[in-house]
Enzyme design. Structure first.
Site, PDB file in Angstrom:
ATOM      1  N   ASP A 175     -56.856 -31.258 -97.363  1.00  0.00           N
ATOM      2  CA  ASP A 175     -58.070 -31.489 -96.553  1.00  0.00           C
ATOM      3  C   ASP A 175     -58.189 -32.985 -96.299  1.00  0.00           C
ATOM      4  O   ASP A 175     -57.395 -33.783 -96.833  1.00  0.00           O
ATOM      5  CB  ASP A 175     -59.324 -30.959 -97.279  1.00  0.00           C
ATOM      6  CG  ASP A 175     -60.383 -30.477 -96.281  1.00  0.00           C
ATOM      7  OD1 ASP A 175     -60.811 -31.300 -95.440  1.00  0.00           O
ATOM      8  OD2 ASP A 175     -60.773 -29.300 -96.323  1.00  0.00           O
TER       9      ASP A 175
ATOM     10  N   LYS B 258     -58.292 -22.275 -79.697  1.00  0.00           N
ATOM     11  CA  LYS B 258     -58.091 -21.044 -80.476  1.00  0.00           C
ATOM     12  C   LYS B 258     -57.284 -20.006 -79.690  1.00  0.00           C
ATOM     13  O   LYS B 258     -56.532 -19.233 -80.276  1.00  0.00           O
ATOM     14  CB  LYS B 258     -59.446 -20.482 -80.906  1.00  0.00           C
ATOM     15  CG  LYS B 258     -60.190 -21.403 -81.891  1.00  0.00           C
ATOM     16  CD  LYS B 258     -59.380 -21.614 -83.162  1.00  0.00           C
ATOM     17  CE  LYS B 258     -60.145 -22.331 -84.249  1.00  0.00           C
ATOM     18  NZ  LYS B 258     -59.348 -22.496 -85.478  1.00  0.00           N
TER      19      LYS B 258
ATOM     20  N   ARG C 153     -63.541 -26.341 -98.430  1.00  0.00           N
ATOM     21  CA  ARG C 153     -64.778 -25.556 -98.377  1.00  0.00           C
ATOM     22  C   ARG C 153     -64.611 -24.361 -97.433  1.00  0.00           C
ATOM     23  O   ARG C 153     -63.542 -24.172 -96.843  1.00  0.00           O
ATOM     24  CB  ARG C 153     -65.944 -26.428 -97.900  1.00  0.00           C
ATOM     25  CG  ARG C 153     -65.771 -26.859 -96.448  1.00  0.00           C
ATOM     26  CD  ARG C 153     -66.922 -27.701 -95.980  1.00  0.00           C
ATOM     27  NE  ARG C 153     -67.088 -27.570 -94.549  1.00  0.00           N
ATOM     28  CZ  ARG C 153     -67.887 -28.327 -93.805  1.00  0.00           C
ATOM     29  NH1 ARG C 153     -68.597 -29.279 -94.372  1.00  0.00           N
ATOM     30  NH2 ARG C 153     -67.999 -28.130 -92.514  1.00  0.00           N
TER      31      ARG C 153
ATOM     32  N   ILE D 146     -64.027 -21.087 -95.361  1.00  0.00           N
ATOM     33  CA  ILE D 146     -62.993 -20.046 -95.352  1.00  0.00           C
ATOM     34  C   ILE D 146     -61.747 -20.514 -96.109  1.00  0.00           C
ATOM     35  O   ILE D 146     -61.145 -19.756 -96.863  1.00  0.00           O
ATOM     36  CB  ILE D 146     -62.656 -19.655 -93.895  1.00  0.00           C
ATOM     37  CG1 ILE D 146     -63.881 -18.988 -93.240  1.00  0.00           C
ATOM     38  CG2 ILE D 146     -61.451 -18.737 -93.830  1.00  0.00           C
ATOM     39  CD1 ILE D 146     -63.754 -18.728 -91.741  1.00  0.00           C
TER      40      ILE D 146
ATOM     41  N   ASN E 286     -66.647 -18.651 -74.842  1.00  0.00           N
ATOM     42  CA  ASN E 286     -68.009 -18.877 -75.319  1.00  0.00           C
ATOM     43  C   ASN E 286     -68.586 -20.090 -74.595  1.00  0.00           C
ATOM     44  O   ASN E 286     -67.926 -21.136 -74.556  1.00  0.00           O
ATOM     45  CB  ASN E 286     -67.963 -19.144 -76.830  1.00  0.00           C
ATOM     46  CG  ASN E 286     -69.227 -18.708 -77.510  1.00  0.00           C
ATOM     47  OD1 ASN E 286     -70.074 -18.028 -76.907  1.00  0.00           O
ATOM     48  ND2 ASN E 286     -69.364 -19.091 -78.761  1.00  0.00           N
TER      49      ASN E 286
ATOM     50  N   TYR F 137     -63.018 -25.717 -77.865  1.00  0.00           N
ATOM     51  CA  TYR F 137     -62.734 -24.898 -79.047  1.00  0.00           C
ATOM     52  C   TYR F 137     -62.007 -23.608 -78.650  1.00  0.00           C
ATOM     53  O   TYR F 137     -61.000 -23.221 -79.258  1.00  0.00           O
ATOM     54  CB  TYR F 137     -64.055 -24.579 -79.742  1.00  0.00           C
ATOM     55  CG  TYR F 137     -63.934 -23.787 -81.022  1.00  0.00           C
ATOM     56  CD1 TYR F 137     -63.494 -24.387 -82.205  1.00  0.00           C
ATOM     57  CD2 TYR F 137     -64.284 -22.439 -81.059  1.00  0.00           C
ATOM     58  CE1 TYR F 137     -63.392 -23.658 -83.383  1.00  0.00           C
ATOM     59  CE2 TYR F 137     -64.194 -21.703 -82.234  1.00  0.00           C
ATOM     60  CZ  TYR F 137     -63.752 -22.319 -83.384  1.00  0.00           C
ATOM     61  OH  TYR F 137     -63.661 -21.593 -84.551  1.00  0.00           O
TER      62      TYR F 137
ATOM     63  N   ASN G 184     -55.686 -23.422 -91.578  1.00  0.00           N
ATOM     64  CA  ASN G 184     -57.094 -23.010 -91.524  1.00  0.00           C
ATOM     65  C   ASN G 184     -58.006 -24.127 -91.035  1.00  0.00           C
ATOM     66  O   ASN G 184     -59.071 -23.850 -90.492  1.00  0.00           O
ATOM     67  CB  ASN G 184     -57.526 -22.538 -92.922  1.00  0.00           C
ATOM     68  CG  ASN G 184     -59.026 -22.515 -93.073  1.00  0.00           C
ATOM     69  OD1 ASN G 184     -59.700 -21.587 -92.628  1.00  0.00           O
ATOM     70  ND2 ASN G 184     -59.588 -23.579 -93.682  1.00  0.00           N
ATOM     71  N   ALA G 185     -57.577 -25.403 -91.203  1.00  0.00           N
ATOM     72  CA  ALA G 185     -58.453 -26.526 -90.815  1.00  0.00           C
ATOM     73  C   ALA G 185     -58.884 -26.366 -89.367  1.00  0.00           C
ATOM     74  O   ALA G 185     -58.079 -26.021 -88.501  1.00  0.00           O
ATOM     75  CB  ALA G 185     -57.702 -27.848 -90.997  1.00  0.00           C
TER      76      ALA G 185
HETATM   77  P1  NAI Z   1     -65.627 -25.492 -92.278  1.00  0.00           P
HETATM   78  O1  NAI Z   1     -66.092 -26.553 -91.362  1.00  0.00           O
HETATM   79  O2  NAI Z   1     -66.558 -24.994 -93.326  1.00  0.00           O
HETATM   80  O3  NAI Z   1     -64.263 -25.932 -92.999  1.00  0.00           O
HETATM   81  C1  NAI Z   1     -63.198 -26.506 -92.280  1.00  0.00           C
HETATM   82  C2  NAI Z   1     -62.402 -27.384 -93.227  1.00  0.00           C
HETATM   83  O4  NAI Z   1     -61.353 -27.995 -92.450  1.00  0.00           O
HETATM   84  C3  NAI Z   1     -63.252 -28.514 -93.816  1.00  0.00           C
HETATM   85  O5  NAI Z   1     -63.061 -28.596 -95.200  1.00  0.00           O
HETATM   86  C4  NAI Z   1     -62.737 -29.753 -93.082  1.00  0.00           C
HETATM   87  O6  NAI Z   1     -62.829 -30.938 -93.848  1.00  0.00           O
HETATM   88  C5  NAI Z   1     -61.287 -29.362 -92.823  1.00  0.00           C
HETATM   89  N1  NAI Z   1     -60.709 -30.192 -91.766  1.00  0.00           N
HETATM   90  C6  NAI Z   1     -61.287 -30.513 -90.586  1.00  0.00           C
HETATM   91  N2  NAI Z   1     -60.497 -31.359 -89.919  1.00  0.00           N
HETATM   92  C7  NAI Z   1     -59.397 -31.588 -90.681  1.00  0.00           C
HETATM   93  C8  NAI Z   1     -58.243 -32.373 -90.543  1.00  0.00           C
HETATM   94  N3  NAI Z   1     -58.071 -33.149 -89.462  1.00  0.00           N
HETATM   95  N4  NAI Z   1     -57.329 -32.380 -91.531  1.00  0.00           N
HETATM   96  C9  NAI Z   1     -57.507 -31.622 -92.630  1.00  0.00           C
HETATM   97  N5  NAI Z   1     -58.602 -30.863 -92.828  1.00  0.00           N
HETATM   98  C10 NAI Z   1     -59.535 -30.839 -91.862  1.00  0.00           C
HETATM   99  O7  NAI Z   1     -65.143 -24.307 -91.337  1.00  0.00           O
HETATM  100  P2  NAI Z   1     -64.928 -22.754 -91.639  1.00  0.00           P
HETATM  101  O8  NAI Z   1     -66.083 -22.018 -91.105  1.00  0.00           O
HETATM  102  O9  NAI Z   1     -64.516 -22.539 -93.038  1.00  0.00           O
HETATM  103  O10 NAI Z   1     -63.709 -22.445 -90.655  1.00  0.00           O
HETATM  104  C11 NAI Z   1     -62.358 -22.419 -91.082  1.00  0.00           C
HETATM  105  C12 NAI Z   1     -61.495 -22.018 -89.901  1.00  0.00           C
HETATM  106  O11 NAI Z   1     -61.935 -20.754 -89.383  1.00  0.00           O
HETATM  107  C13 NAI Z   1     -61.550 -22.985 -88.727  1.00  0.00           C
HETATM  108  O12 NAI Z   1     -60.289 -23.067 -88.119  1.00  0.00           O
HETATM  109  C14 NAI Z   1     -62.542 -22.331 -87.801  1.00  0.00           C
HETATM  110  O13 NAI Z   1     -62.358 -22.730 -86.467  1.00  0.00           O
HETATM  111  C15 NAI Z   1     -62.220 -20.871 -87.995  1.00  0.00           C
HETATM  112  N6  NAI Z   1     -63.293 -19.959 -87.623  1.00  0.00           N
HETATM  113  C16 NAI Z   1     -64.484 -19.919 -88.297  1.00  0.00           C
HETATM  114  C17 NAI Z   1     -65.463 -19.022 -87.945  1.00  0.00           C
HETATM  115  C18 NAI Z   1     -66.778 -18.924 -88.656  1.00  0.00           C
HETATM  116  O14 NAI Z   1     -67.587 -18.048 -88.291  1.00  0.00           O
HETATM  117  N7  NAI Z   1     -67.052 -19.719 -89.681  1.00  0.00           N
HETATM  118  C19 NAI Z   1     -65.283 -18.127 -86.797  1.00  0.00           C
HETATM  119  C20 NAI Z   1     -64.013 -18.243 -86.167  1.00  0.00           C
HETATM  120  C21 NAI Z   1     -63.061 -19.127 -86.580  1.00  0.00           C
END
Ligand code: NAI
Length: 441
Positions: free
Chosen positions: A235, A350, A214, A216, A340, A346, A281-282
């Site tokens: 995932d 990062k 899901r 990004i 932050n 976190y 990306n996770a």
């Molecule tokens: P999200 O929570 O929507 O998606 C993250 C995905 O990573 C999920 O599908 C989750 O199941 C998977 N995941 C989590 N732990 C895992 C594991 N142990 N093994 C395999 N998969 C795992 O998050 P989003 O917003 O898509 O973020 C993606 C990346 O971008 C992350 O690293 C996040 O820290 C980073 N990010 C996001 C920002 C935002 O504004 N949404 C801002 C800055 C960084």
């Protein structure tokens, strides 16, 4: 997740009302679509100082798509070659080149357009050159904050031949970089073999995306698939249904594995013996102030966001699973760069990604022929940010030069540029996809 204010200001009554009330008017950004894959309009090529790159750059720009001119009204983009800026006098030529553009509506860059300044590496021997080249950074970042109307400003420091910057210039001069502004990107020498088809640069290449079910990660998978990659989507097992649905849609392989499990790298190697692109990306958040943060909350975040990235990267490089010419793209965050409140865990994880990227990049390139870069997203409209309380969410969205949040596809397009086979000269970079957020440098 929808930005209702942005949608409202995009309508005629919305524009009228917000203008009358003196409210911010974020522009509707032009993002890549099959129907509008390029910026609309000409590209203006300007030079400050006596550049040795003029002919080579003109040839390169002619290949990138837009019609290149020496003078144009309302150009879609301007490339200012400032590689020959060596002191105060040549720096004044930067002002002379762009002042008329900023001043006159007729000559200014069209909305959602680009200004890309090309600079040179800072000299260690000539402090006048270093001062003038560093000055470009402050100039670019300030212009990015002034220019408005969805226009972006970027500095590309070219260390090697200008040709090595082709994939970078193609990205920056396209709608794919809509949410990248105020950045300084270094391009050295490196393998920049052009793909057979610039529209499908990843054809024949295999990419693994973690956290792909899901947000990004899903957008990254979609964009890499559009660019021709064969995909392995990883995932956690609890996200298997979403993961398999996406894999079916993109003709990809689903790999339900927790990236923190001790056998994760082995499971990846079993599923894919040779990999060209690895997208880490996770990521997760478990926010608390340090005073209220138990050790397990700290450890979980560090495990997923940083330790697993270190472990799998090491294992996949050492086993040779990552092929020569491969690309690693990790995911940092502006929270990691700026800090932050409530996110010591976190932000530490990062910031660690940025450290890993800068340190490993030269070694991985020398020993394995693999580049290592990171994207640092700002406020991106996803489930993660939808969970942020309304007031903080609204502040996060607007506190950047573009006055709006980014979309997952913005991070995905940046990832695809870094994963590009012709991006071999881009290494060790941490590129913010944040609309030039006020947080951090
Ligand atoms: P999200 O929570 O929507 O998606 C993250 C995905 O990573 C999920 O599908 C989750 O199941 C998977 N995941 C989590 N732990 C895992 C594991 N142990 N093994 C395999 N998969 C795992 O998050 P989003 O917003 O898509 O973020 C993606 C990346 O971008 C992350 O690293 C996040 O820290 C980073 N990010 C996001 C920002 C935002 O504004 N949404 C801002 C800055 C960084």
């Amino acid at each position: 997740m929808a930005d209702r204010y942005l949608n409202f200001t995009g309508t005629a009554p919305g524009r009228f009302l917000t203008r009358r009330l003196g409210l911010p008017q974020p522009a509707q950004l032009h993002r890549w679509t099959p129907e509008r894959p390029a910026l609309d309009g000409a590209l203006l090529h300007l030079t400050a100082g006596e550049s040795g790159h003029t002919a080579e750059l003109a040839g390169l720009l002619a290949r990138t798509g837009p019609d290149v001119r020496a003078a144009a009204e309302r150009p879609a983009a301007i490339v200012l070659d400032a590689t020959a800026v060596t002191g105060i006098a040549t720096l004044a030529e930067v002002h002379a080149a762009l002042h008329p553009v900023a001043r006159s509506v007729a000559r200014s860059v069209a909305p959602s357009g680009r200004i890309v300044v090309l600079g040179a590496p800072l000299s260690r021997d000539d402090h006048h050159q270093a001062a003038a080249q560093q000055a470009l950074e402050g100039f670019v970042r300030s212009l990015g904050k002034e220019i408005g109307r969805g226009r972006t400003v970027t500095l590309v420091r070219v260390e090697g031949p200008v040709a090595a910057a082709e994939s970078t210039l193609r990205f920056l001069l396209s709608p794919k970089s809509a949410y990248v502004s105020g950045q300084v990107i270094e391009v050295a020498a490196g393998d920049t073999t052009a793909p057979a088809d610039w529209a499908r640069p990843l054809a024949g290449r295999t990419a693994l995306v973690t956290g792909a079910a899901r947000g990004i990660g899903e957008a990254v998978a979609e964009v890499l698939a559009r660019d021709g990659a064969r995909l392995i989507l990883l995932d956690v097992p609890s996200a298997q249904a979403d993961l398999e649905a996406l894999a079916a849609r993109l003709d990809a392989t689903a790999l339900p594995v927790d990236i923190t499990s001790p056998d994760a790298a082995e499971r990846i190697t079993d599923a894919v013996p040779a990999l060209d692109t690895l997208v880490h990306n996770a990521g997760i958040t478990r926010d608390r102030t340090l005073a209220r943060m138990p050790a397990d909350r700290w450890a979980t975040v560090l495990d997923v966001n940083l330790a697993s990235v270190l472990t799998t990267t090491d294992a996949l490089l050492e086993s040779g699973t990552l092929s020569r010419g491969g690309r690693i793209v990790a995911t940092a965050s502006i929270a990691g760069l700026a800090g932050n409140a409530g996110q010591t865990n976190y932000a530490a994880s990062k910031a660690g990604i940025a450290g890993l990227t800068r340190s490993l990049a030269p070694k991985a390139l020398a020993e394995h022929g693999v580049t290592v870069n990171a994207v640092a997203p700002g406020f991106i409209e996803t489930k993660m940010t939808a969970a942020v309380p309304l007031f903080i969410r609204e502040a996060g969205r607007r506190m950047n030069s573009l006055g709006q949040g980014g979309l997952p596809v913005d991070v995905a397009e940046t990832t695809a540029w870094l994963a590009h086979p012709a991006s071999g000269a881009v290494n060790g970079q941490v590129v913010r996809v944040c609309g030039q957020s006020l947080l951090g440098a």
